[in-house]
Design a protein around this motif. Structure first.
Motif, PDB file in Angstrom:
ATOM      1  N   ASP A 257       1.280  -1.140   0.020  1.00 17.29           N
ATOM      2  CA  ASP A 257       0.067   0.004   0.172  1.00 17.29           C
ATOM      3  C   ASP A 257       0.302   1.109  -0.250  1.00 17.29           C
ATOM      4  N   LYS A 258       1.890   1.306   0.755  1.00 20.98           N
ATOM      5  CA  LYS A 258       2.307   2.261   1.154  1.00 20.98           C
ATOM      6  C   LYS A 258       3.768   2.321   0.031  1.00 20.98           C
ATOM      7  N   ASN A 263       2.761   8.103  -3.468  1.00 19.34           N
ATOM      8  CA  ASN A 263       2.278   8.413  -2.125  1.00 19.34           C
ATOM      9  C   ASN A 263       3.136   9.121  -1.784  1.00 19.34           C
ATOM     10  N   TYR A 266       4.672   8.710   2.178  1.00 22.11           N
ATOM     11  CA  TYR A 266       5.109   7.782   2.783  1.00 22.11           C
ATOM     12  C   TYR A 266       7.099   7.184   1.460  1.00 22.11           C
ATOM     13  N   HIS A 314       1.618   1.343  10.248  1.00 19.27           N
ATOM     14  CA  HIS A 314       0.938   0.278   9.885  1.00 19.27           C
ATOM     15  C   HIS A 314       1.998  -0.676  10.287  1.00 19.27           C
TER      16      HIS A 314
END
Length: 408
Positions: A257-258, A263, A266, A314
């Motif tokens: 996801d990151k 992003n 991140y 996370h």
């Protein structure tokens, strides 16, 4: 006035000034000590809710862990033939790592000092209708008992001083239905926040709430925003729940996801620091943007005791996010059975009949969900030692929530 008199006068003034400085310093230290005592009164030491009502500590300590816990521990190849997983993992990790890579934030340093959690309180099932929830209810009771026995077996009686505000900093409050939710990222937390917004009357439907409203709208209140009385009251009176996930799946899901999608936070914050330290001969573009972090580089960062940048929620351990052995959670849901567990919980707390837990994926909906097979592909990028150390990093989460140890 001659030179000698001038010298004597200056000397006297200097001595007087020094005495005044020493007096003021002593006064300031006295005030600081008094402030420290007041702050210490606001520090939780496990006694405020963690003493079992009507149960002496010695009697509670005689209870042993369930058979399933023993089987889980002995099933791990890493702990085979040993009865103390904490000692084994700590020793094996220390032996494998060079000095500069030894974990400076070992969970053992803070986890050992916990008093016994309180006796399990029965769930209020007044609102539950129909008999289709029997299997889910049975699984829920087993999870609660398992965690309770784990905490009872592996905690020592030494007090752990943890400031109350930090202890509850990840817990969201919904006052209408009297629930407390500890947020575990990558375990359905976005949709749970949507549900809390609907329960509190802030939205009519969970399906119409955007990702930004969920995470940046500040519509929900956290428990650490209340005064001490408000915190204690809610911890004792509200239904506390948590949803967890297999640690390796959660870790890989966070990485995907990151770092595998654009992003704006991140990449420049974490990505740049990771690439700079762990990628040899990194090109200027990667160093400038922080994009393209490899999973192996991410794991090197995770296991480094001298990380170039700190941890993030996370991929932080659940044992440090939600303190499951300090806060006695009434309901333990799992991502693997998310929809069933969530809808059963909504019945337990008397949610509106038309409110169901959302099924949609919050972001990157076209991506394949992070499954056991997906995790296996990512773990192939790591050496056997790196896989073992990553497991060691999350071993408390594996034990607390009875997840099967991966083949590392």
């Amino acid at each position: 006035m001659n030179l000698r008199q001038v010298f004597v006068s200056v000397l006297l003034f200097g001595v007087a000034g020094l005495l005044l400085f020493m007096y003021l310093q002593a006064w300031i230290e006295e005030q600081h000590t008094e402030s420290g005592k007041k702050l210490q009164q606001e520090t939780i030491n496990q006694d405020f809710t963690l003493q079992p009502l009507g149960m002496p500590r010695k009697a509670a300590w005689r209870r042993s862990a369930p058979v399933s816990l023993s089987n889980h521990v002995s099933s791990s190849r890493h702990w085979q033939g040993r009865t103390d997983p904490f000692g084994v993992v700590a020793a094996s990790s220390e032996n494998r790592l060079p000095e500069q890579q030894k974990m400076s934030e070992s969970p053992l340093n803070w986890f050992r000092g916990v008093y016994l959690p309180p006796a399990l309180h029965p769930l209020n099932k007044t609102f539950v209708k129909g008999g289709e929830w029997q299997d889910i209810d049975s699984a829920q009771e087993k999870r609660r008992a398992f965690l309770q026995d784990f905490c009872r077996k592996y905690n020592s009686r030494k007090k752990l001083q943890t400031h109350l505000v930090h202890l509850v900093s990840r817990i969201y409050v919904e006052d209408r239905h009297k629930v407390l939710y500890c947020e575990v990222p990558k375990a359905g937390c976005s949709n749970w926040k949507r549900v809390l917004m609907v329960l509190s009357g802030l939205a009519a439907s969970a399906n119409n709430i955007s990702h930004d409203d969920v995470h940046y709208g500040k519509h929900l209140r956290k428990l650490d925003s209340y005064d001490l009385k408000g915190i204690y009251t809610r911890l004792n009176m509200y239904t506390k729940f948590i949803f967890v996930r297999d640690p390796m799946e959660r870790l890989v899901s966070a990485f995907r996801d990151k770092f595998e999608h654009p992003n704006s936070y991140y990449h420049p914050v974490f990505g740049k620091a990771i690439i700079k330290k762990y990628r040899h001969h990194a090109d200027e573009e990667a160093l400038k943007t922080g994009s393209g972090v490899k999973f192996k580089e991410f794991i090197q960062y995770l296991l480094d005791s001298h990380r170039p940048i700190g941890m993030d929620i996370h991929w932080e351990q659940v044992s440090k996010l939600c303190y499951p052995c300090l806060i006695n959670y009434d309901f333990i849901g799992k991502f693997e059975t998310l929809e069933e567990d969530a809808n059963y919980f909504l019945q337990l707390v008397g949610a509106p009949a038309n409110l169901k837990f959302p099924k949609f994926k919050d972001r990157h909906s076209s991506d394949e969900r992070t499954s056991t097979e997906v995790v296996r592909q990512y773990l192939k990028e790591l050496s056997k030692e790196e896989r073992q150390l990553t497991y060691d990093f999350y071993y408390l989460d594996y034990l607390m929530f009875n997840y099967t140890s991966p083949l590392v």
